[in-house]
Design a protein around this motif. Structure first.
Motif, PDB file in Angstrom:
ATOM      1  N   PHE A 197       3.301  -2.115  -8.340  1.00 18.17           N
ATOM      2  CA  PHE A 197       2.400  -1.139  -7.723  1.00 18.17           C
ATOM      3  C   PHE A 197       3.183  -0.068  -6.981  1.00 18.17           C
ATOM      4  N   MET A 198       4.205  -0.449  -6.236  1.00 19.84           N
ATOM      5  CA  MET A 198       4.953   0.511  -5.450  1.00 19.84           C
ATOM      6  C   MET A 198       5.751   1.483  -6.316  1.00 19.84           C
ATOM      7  N   ASP A 199       5.956   1.131  -7.593  1.00 21.79           N
ATOM      8  CA  ASP A 199       6.595   2.075  -8.508  1.00 21.79           C
ATOM      9  C   ASP A 199       5.701   3.271  -8.800  1.00 21.79           C
ATOM     10  N   LEU A 200       4.401   3.129  -8.508  1.00 20.59           N
ATOM     11  CA  LEU A 200       3.455   4.203  -8.784  1.00 20.59           C
ATOM     12  C   LEU A 200       3.304   5.131  -7.585  1.00 20.59           C
ATOM     13  N   THR A 201       4.429   5.536  -7.005  1.00 20.83           N
ATOM     14  CA  THR A 201       4.363   6.405  -5.839  1.00 20.83           C
ATOM     15  C   THR A 201       4.023   7.825  -6.251  1.00 20.83           C
TER      16      THR A 201
ATOM     17  N   SER B  22       0.840  -1.200   0.000  1.00 17.95           N
ATOM     18  CA  SER B  22       0.000   0.000   0.000  1.00 17.95           C
ATOM     19  C   SER B  22       0.871   1.244   0.000  1.00 17.95           C
ATOM     20  N   ILE B  23       0.404   2.260  -0.690  1.00 16.14           N
ATOM     21  CA  ILE B  23       1.048   3.565  -0.716  1.00 16.14           C
ATOM     22  C   ILE B  23       0.336   4.414   0.322  1.00 16.14           C
ATOM     23  N   LYS B  24       1.092   4.888   1.308  1.00 12.11           N
ATOM     24  CA  LYS B  24       0.474   5.497   2.493  1.00 12.11           C
ATOM     25  C   LYS B  24       0.693   7.009   2.519  1.00 12.11           C
ATOM     26  N   HIS B  25      -0.326   7.710   2.991  1.00  8.56           N
ATOM     27  CA  HIS B  25      -0.247   9.153   3.200  1.00  8.56           C
ATOM     28  C   HIS B  25      -0.885   9.480   4.549  1.00  8.56           C
TER      29      HIS B  25
ATOM     30  N   PHE C 294      -4.680   8.332   4.325  1.00  7.95           N
ATOM     31  CA  PHE C 294      -5.203   8.069   2.982  1.00  7.95           C
ATOM     32  C   PHE C 294      -4.250   7.098   2.303  1.00  7.95           C
ATOM     33  N   ASN C 295      -4.606   5.823   2.363  1.00  4.65           N
ATOM     34  CA  ASN C 295      -3.751   4.764   1.843  1.00  4.65           C
ATOM     35  C   ASN C 295      -4.382   4.137   0.601  1.00  4.65           C
ATOM     36  N   VAL C 296      -3.533   3.716  -0.312  1.00  3.12           N
ATOM     37  CA  VAL C 296      -3.984   3.085  -1.550  1.00  3.12           C
ATOM     38  C   VAL C 296      -3.381   1.695  -1.615  1.00  3.12           C
TER      39      VAL C 296
END
Length: 203
Positions: free
Chosen positions: A186-190, A128-131, A173-175
């Motif tokens: 997926f993690m390359d899409l930061t 997951s990409i986390k914010h 706000f996590n994706v």
């Protein structure tokens, strides 16, 4: 330390309803409202699937959930009737779809486990990409909708996990990665590598 407590979980049709409920409870219950946590359906479903000891609180799923807690240092003040009355008004105003009020400390802990298990459940769902962001409380629902739409326009299969503290406007706000996508891809899409931050503006 609090000597009285009331805990509830409610199901709503949208983040906007959750925010309307927060406004109503904050106005009616004042400083006894000490916790108001937002969870989306994805977060709830993930917790129920992966976190041991959790169980579905309702007979159906909802788009949005709010975990509510009232506390008081006054041991003689019973908060449950106040919370029940406030939620009854929310039902009448079509803000709340369903609600459960804890009747014991054990049940209160079970409801909090649903919120506290989100991070654990996200790990089980993959990368997951986390914010960790701050938003004016009045714009929380608008932000969730706009930011979710921006993410889905880039990767339609991604899964949005926006949850957090409505009372102070702090959201996680996590994706989460699509089910059929490799974690590394997926993690390359930061953020920053694919879209300018201005895309996230609410204006």
């Amino acid at each position: 330390m609090p000597r009285g407590k009331a805990t509830a979980l409610v199901g709503c049709d949208s983040p906007h309803q959750v925010l309307a409920l927060y406004d109503q409870l904050r106005s009616r219950l004042s400083d006894t409202l000490t916790a108001f946590e937002f969870l989306p359906r994805f977060a709830m479903d993930a917790v129920l699937s992966h976190v041991h000891g959790t169980r579905a609180p309702f007979n159906q799923s909802f788009a949005s959930y709010a975990l509510i807690e009232l506390t008081t240092p006054d041991a003689d003040l019973d908060l449950n009737p106040r919370l029940e009355a406030a939620l009854a008004d929310a039902f009448e105003n079509n803000i709340v779809c369903d609600a459960i009020i804890a009747t014991s400390s054990k049940q209160s802990q079970e409801l909090w486990r649903l919120r506290e298990g989100v991070a654990e459940a996200q790990i089980a769902e993959g990368a997951s990409i986390k914010h960790d962001i701050s938003v004016p409380v009045s714009r929380i629902a608008d932000f969730i909708e706009a930011a979710s739409a921006a993410c889905l326009s880039i990767l339609p299969a991604c899964r949005i996990c926006a949850f957090g503290h409505v009372g102070d406007g702090n959201l996680h706000f996590n994706v989460s990665q699509p089910v059929d996508m490799e974690a590394n891809d997926f993690m390359d899409l930061t953020p920053g590598s694919i879209v300018p931050y201005t895309t996230w503006s609410l204006t």
